[in-house]
Design an enzyme around this catalytic site. Structure first.
Site, PDB file in Angstrom:
ATOM      1  N   GLU A   1       0.814  -1.220   0.000  1.00  0.00           N
ATOM      2  CA  GLU A   1       0.000   0.000   0.000  1.00  0.00           C
ATOM      3  C   GLU A   1       0.845   1.268   0.000  1.00  0.00           C
ATOM      4  O   GLU A   1       0.633   2.179   0.804  1.00  0.00           O
ATOM      5  CB  GLU A   1      -0.988  -0.036   1.178  1.00  0.00           C
ATOM      6  CG  GLU A   1      -1.879  -1.272   1.102  1.00  0.00           C
ATOM      7  CD  GLU A   1      -2.833  -1.444   2.281  1.00  0.00           C
ATOM      8  OE1 GLU A   1      -2.781  -0.639   3.217  1.00  0.00           O
ATOM      9  OE2 GLU A   1      -3.633  -2.409   2.235  1.00  0.00           O
TER      10      GLU A   1
ATOM     11  N   ASN B   1       2.311  -4.926  -3.166  1.00  0.00           N
ATOM     12  CA  ASN B   1       0.905  -5.302  -3.003  1.00  0.00           C
ATOM     13  C   ASN B   1       0.086  -4.033  -2.735  1.00  0.00           C
ATOM     14  O   ASN B   1       0.529  -3.162  -1.981  1.00  0.00           O
ATOM     15  CB  ASN B   1       0.830  -6.247  -1.788  1.00  0.00           C
ATOM     16  CG  ASN B   1      -0.516  -6.887  -1.566  1.00  0.00           C
ATOM     17  OD1 ASN B   1      -1.082  -7.475  -2.477  1.00  0.00           O
ATOM     18  ND2 ASN B   1      -1.036  -6.789  -0.339  1.00  0.00           N
TER      19      ASN B   1
ATOM     20  N   HIS C   1     -10.271  -6.114  -3.010  1.00  0.00           N
ATOM     21  CA  HIS C   1     -11.381  -5.951  -2.055  1.00  0.00           C
ATOM     22  C   HIS C   1     -12.510  -5.237  -2.806  1.00  0.00           C
ATOM     23  O   HIS C   1     -12.486  -4.021  -2.981  1.00  0.00           O
ATOM     24  CB  HIS C   1     -10.941  -5.117  -0.844  1.00  0.00           C
ATOM     25  CG  HIS C   1      -9.892  -5.793  -0.023  1.00  0.00           C
ATOM     26  ND1 HIS C   1     -10.136  -6.951   0.686  1.00  0.00           N
ATOM     27  CD2 HIS C   1      -8.592  -5.489   0.214  1.00  0.00           C
ATOM     28  CE1 HIS C   1      -9.038  -7.329   1.322  1.00  0.00           C
ATOM     29  NE2 HIS C   1      -8.084  -6.465   1.051  1.00  0.00           N
TER      30      HIS C   1
ATOM     31  N   GLU D   1      -5.956 -10.721  -1.885  1.00  0.00           N
ATOM     32  CA  GLU D   1      -6.842 -10.515  -0.726  1.00  0.00           C
ATOM     33  C   GLU D   1      -8.306 -10.462  -1.157  1.00  0.00           C
ATOM     34  O   GLU D   1      -9.092  -9.649  -0.661  1.00  0.00           O
ATOM     35  CB  GLU D   1      -6.476  -9.208   0.006  1.00  0.00           C
ATOM     36  CG  GLU D   1      -5.015  -9.104   0.387  1.00  0.00           C
ATOM     37  CD  GLU D   1      -4.675  -7.863   1.205  1.00  0.00           C
ATOM     38  OE1 GLU D   1      -5.591  -7.171   1.707  1.00  0.00           O
ATOM     39  OE2 GLU D   1      -3.470  -7.578   1.352  1.00  0.00           O
TER      40      GLU D   1
ATOM     41  N   ASP E   1     -12.050 -10.375  -1.646  1.00  0.00           N
ATOM     42  CA  ASP E   1     -13.364 -10.511  -1.017  1.00  0.00           C
ATOM     43  C   ASP E   1     -14.343  -9.576  -1.727  1.00  0.00           C
ATOM     44  O   ASP E   1     -13.933  -8.667  -2.457  1.00  0.00           O
ATOM     45  CB  ASP E   1     -13.352 -10.320   0.513  1.00  0.00           C
ATOM     46  CG  ASP E   1     -12.741  -9.026   0.996  1.00  0.00           C
ATOM     47  OD1 ASP E   1     -12.691  -8.043   0.226  1.00  0.00           O
ATOM     48  OD2 ASP E   1     -12.299  -8.987   2.164  1.00  0.00           O
TER      49      ASP E   1
HETATM   50  O1  G2I Z   1      -7.775  -4.035   5.783  1.00  0.00           O
HETATM   51  C1  G2I Z   1      -7.902  -5.200   5.014  1.00  0.00           C
HETATM   52  C2  G2I Z   1      -6.551  -5.600   4.465  1.00  0.00           C
HETATM   53  C3  G2I Z   1      -6.062  -4.551   3.468  1.00  0.00           C
HETATM   54  N1  G2I Z   1      -4.780  -4.940   2.897  1.00  0.00           N
HETATM   55  C4  G2I Z   1      -3.727  -5.261   3.850  1.00  0.00           C
HETATM   56  C5  G2I Z   1      -4.219  -6.279   4.873  1.00  0.00           C
HETATM   57  O2  G2I Z   1      -3.207  -6.536   5.820  1.00  0.00           O
HETATM   58  C6  G2I Z   1      -5.481  -5.799   5.535  1.00  0.00           C
HETATM   59  O3  G2I Z   1      -5.870  -6.806   6.494  1.00  0.00           O
HETATM   60  C7  G2I Z   1      -6.479  -6.330   7.646  1.00  0.00           C
HETATM   61  C8  G2I Z   1      -6.895  -7.510   8.511  1.00  0.00           C
HETATM   62  O4  G2I Z   1      -7.860  -8.255   7.833  1.00  0.00           O
HETATM   63  C9  G2I Z   1      -7.478  -7.012   9.823  1.00  0.00           C
HETATM   64  O5  G2I Z   1      -7.712  -8.118  10.705  1.00  0.00           O
HETATM   65  O6  G2I Z   1      -5.567  -5.525   8.330  1.00  0.00           O
HETATM   66  C10 G2I Z   1      -6.142  -4.933   9.477  1.00  0.00           C
HETATM   67  C11 G2I Z   1      -5.131  -3.970  10.056  1.00  0.00           C
HETATM   68  O7  G2I Z   1      -3.914  -4.608  10.242  1.00  0.00           O
HETATM   69  C12 G2I Z   1      -6.523  -6.020  10.477  1.00  0.00           C
HETATM   70  O8  G2I Z   1      -7.186  -5.448  11.582  1.00  0.00           O
HETATM   71  C13 G2I Z   1      -6.533  -5.503  12.799  1.00  0.00           C
HETATM   72  C14 G2I Z   1      -7.262  -4.588  13.755  1.00  0.00           C
HETATM   73  O9  G2I Z   1      -7.226  -3.270  13.220  1.00  0.00           O
HETATM   74  C15 G2I Z   1      -6.589  -4.589  15.082  1.00  0.00           C
HETATM   75  O10 G2I Z   1      -7.330  -3.811  15.973  1.00  0.00           O
HETATM   76  C16 G2I Z   1      -6.435  -6.008  15.586  1.00  0.00           C
HETATM   77  O11 G2I Z   1      -5.684  -6.033  16.770  1.00  0.00           O
HETATM   78  O12 G2I Z   1      -6.481  -6.810  13.325  1.00  0.00           O
HETATM   79  C17 G2I Z   1      -5.733  -6.850  14.512  1.00  0.00           C
HETATM   80  C18 G2I Z   1      -5.558  -8.312  14.935  1.00  0.00           C
HETATM   81  O13 G2I Z   1      -6.809  -8.942  15.088  1.00  0.00           O
END
Ligand code: G2I
Length: 331
Positions: free
Chosen positions: A143, A184, A220, A248, A250
């Site tokens: 990103e 990515n 996404h 990724e 969805d």
């Molecule tokens: O945002 C969707 C994806 C966009 N591209 C990069 C990916 O890495 C991203 O994935 C998401 C995860 O699916 C989420 O699960 O990235 C978020 C931010 O890293 C993830 O959310 C985080 C929450 O913001 C935190 O509060 C939490 O502690 O997940 C963490 C672990 O559960």
């Protein structure tokens, strides 16, 4: 739903030559993958039956690996890598250099550019080194672009300048020459200003001999709104000699989802998958989670959900069939 091909690999597994008929010029080991958090057995049952690749949804992010300086937490990432090895699944590494989900110490330490370079290199060396030979592709830079195609003003861009991208890729390749190294991003599936910015950078990096091997298109999507230029856009990156992957996938739906929307979502999964497979260097398709029970979507897009191929009770949705049809066009 068709029965699985074998007790081990289900309809979504597209590797080991399964896709050879579709695009003979493409790499032989295309993957279909899923991103996972550490989740209970029903998730891994589906993973093991249906997929041959896995991505850590969060466990390999910097804040998870090194929450305070020199204090590492490998447990969750190790579990995922060990699970994959035990089940003959590949691992996509995600992600090394990002503006988000970093520990606070690199930004708060008031480091000079030279110190920050050393810190970033150590991070890359350490993560690639730990999993040397066990990860087939790494999202090295995640990103890095704004929607207008300019570079995002992250800690890295601000302090190190745009050369951080080339450096990160070079350091990664030096630490482990085996994985394919990716940039990515999201909203780059269409031919637009953002994908133009990335395309220009990719061309420059390749001209400079930087070890960039692939582009990850996060994908996404919103139901019914796949960009019509997606396949042509992926192809222009493939024409540079780069792998392209959907990393990724969805497809979110305004809740509650109607049966018409679930049917459209199925078509969208199929079309997105075909848009990658129809391009010579498509290396695989990864969905961002397996079940709607554990999707990032409702927490981020208020009023949206139902974005994944399985419902909250682990039942296959129409999207499962769309994905399967996209992956197995000969079926
Ligand atoms: O945002 C969707 C994806 C966009 N591209 C990069 C990916 O890495 C991203 O994935 C998401 C995860 O699916 C989420 O699960 O990235 C978020 C931010 O890293 C993830 O959310 C985080 C929450 O913001 C935190 O509060 C939490 O502690 O997940 C963490 C672990 O559960």
């Amino acid at each position: 739903m068709r029965p699985p091909r074998s007790p081990v690999h289900g309809n979504l597994t597209a590797g080991r030559g399964d896709w050879g008929d579709v695009a003979p010029a493409s790499p032989p080991h295309r993957r279909s993958g899923a991103a996972l958090r550490n989740r209970p057995p029903p998730v891994t049952t589906v993973l093991n039956r249906e997929f041959n690749s896995v991505t850590a949804e969060n466990a390999m992010k910097w804040d998870a690996l090194e929450p305070s300086r020199n204090s590492y937490n490998w447990a969750a990432a190790d579990r995922l890598v060990n699970h994959a090895a035990a089940h003959n699944q590949g691992v996509r590494g995600h992600t090394l250099v990002w503006h988000y989900q970093n520990p606070s110490w690199p930004a708060n330490g008031n480091f000079s550019a030279s110190e920050l370079n050393t810190i970033l290199r150590k991070h890359i060396d350490t993560a690639l080194g730990r999993y040397k030979g066990k990860i087939y592709a790494w999202d090295v830079v995640n990103e890095a672009f704004n929607e207008d195609g300019s570079m995002r003003n992250s800690l890295w861009q601000g302090k190190l300048g745009s050369g951080y991208v080339a450096n990160a890729l070079r350091w990664g390749h030096a630490a482990d020459p085996s994985p394919k190294l990716y940039i990515n991003d999201y909203n780059i599936e269409a031919d637009n200003a953002k994908s133009d910015g990335l395309y220009n950078l990719a061309r420059q990096l390749l001209a400079q001999g930087v070890p960039l091997h692939g582009i990850g298109f996060q994908a996404h999507f919103v139901v019914g709104r796949l960009p019509s230029s997606m396949k042509a856009n992926l192809k222009r990156f493939s024409d540079l000699g780069l792998e392209v992957s959907i990393t990724e996938l969805d497809v979110r739906i305004p809740m509650p989802a109607s049966s018409a929307e679930l049917a459209q979502q199925s078509t969208d999964y199929k079309t997105a998958t075909e848009n990658c497979l129809g391009v010579p260097r498509c290396a695989g398709v990864t969905v961002w989670g397996i079940t709607d029970k554990y999707s990032w979507v409702p927490g981020t897009f208020s009023g949206y959900g139902a974005a994944l191929p399985y419902n909250g009770s682990y039942g296959a949705k129409p999207a499962y069939q769309g994905l399967s049809d996209g992956l197995n066009p000969q079926a």
